[in-house]
Write a protein that holds these residues in place. Sequence first.
Motif: not given
Length: 195
Positions: A11-21
Motif C-alpha cells: 500500500s501507499a505508506p501515507e494511506s496506512r493506519r496500523p493503529g486503526a487497523a
Amino acid sequence: MKTPFGLLDTSAPESRRPGAALVAGLVAGMSSGAIKMGWEALLPPRKPDREIPPVIFLRQRGIDPDRYTYEFNGNTVPLGILAVHFGFSLVTVAAYSVVAEYLPRTKLWAGAAYGIGAFVVAHEIVLPRLGLSPKAADLPVEEHLSELFGHIAWMLEAEQVRKAVRLAVAGVPDADTRVNALARLADTARAALRR
C-alpha cells in the motif's frame, strides 16, 4: 515492483493506519468469533462423541474446561472454552487487519481467501499436529465442509466489520495498493490541470 496478481504489492505508506487497523481487527475478531460459533451451531463440524479442540487444548495444559464458567439465564456458560475460541478469532483477525494495511490483496475475495487459508493452516495442519483433532485424512467430509464454509463466513463478516470500524476510527478509507493510489493521484492531477 509488481508481483504476480498483485499479491505482494504494498500500500501507499501515507494511506496506512496500523493503529486503526488493530482496533478494527479486534472489534471484527469479536463479532466474527460469534458468527463462527453460530455457524457451528447450524452445521456442527464434529460428531457429538468427539470433544471440541478448545476442550482438548485446555486439558493438555492442565486446565479443567468445566472449572471456569458463569451463569446466564439459567445456563452454564463455559468461560475457558469461549476464551480459547474468541482468543483465536481475535488474534487471527487482528493480524489479518494489520497485514491488510500493508498488503491490500490480503483482503482478496472480501476476506474469503484469508478464511480459506486460515482453515487449511488451522484445521488441516496445526490442529492435527498439536493432537487437538485427528489427522485431516481421517476427518469426515462433513467436518471439512463445515469448517471450510464456516471460515469463509467468519472472514466475510470480519472484513465488513473491519472496513467499517477502520473508516470510523481513521476517518479515511482503506489503504490501497501503491499502484492504485498513484493512479488516483495522477487522475486527480490530470483533472486539476484540465480546469
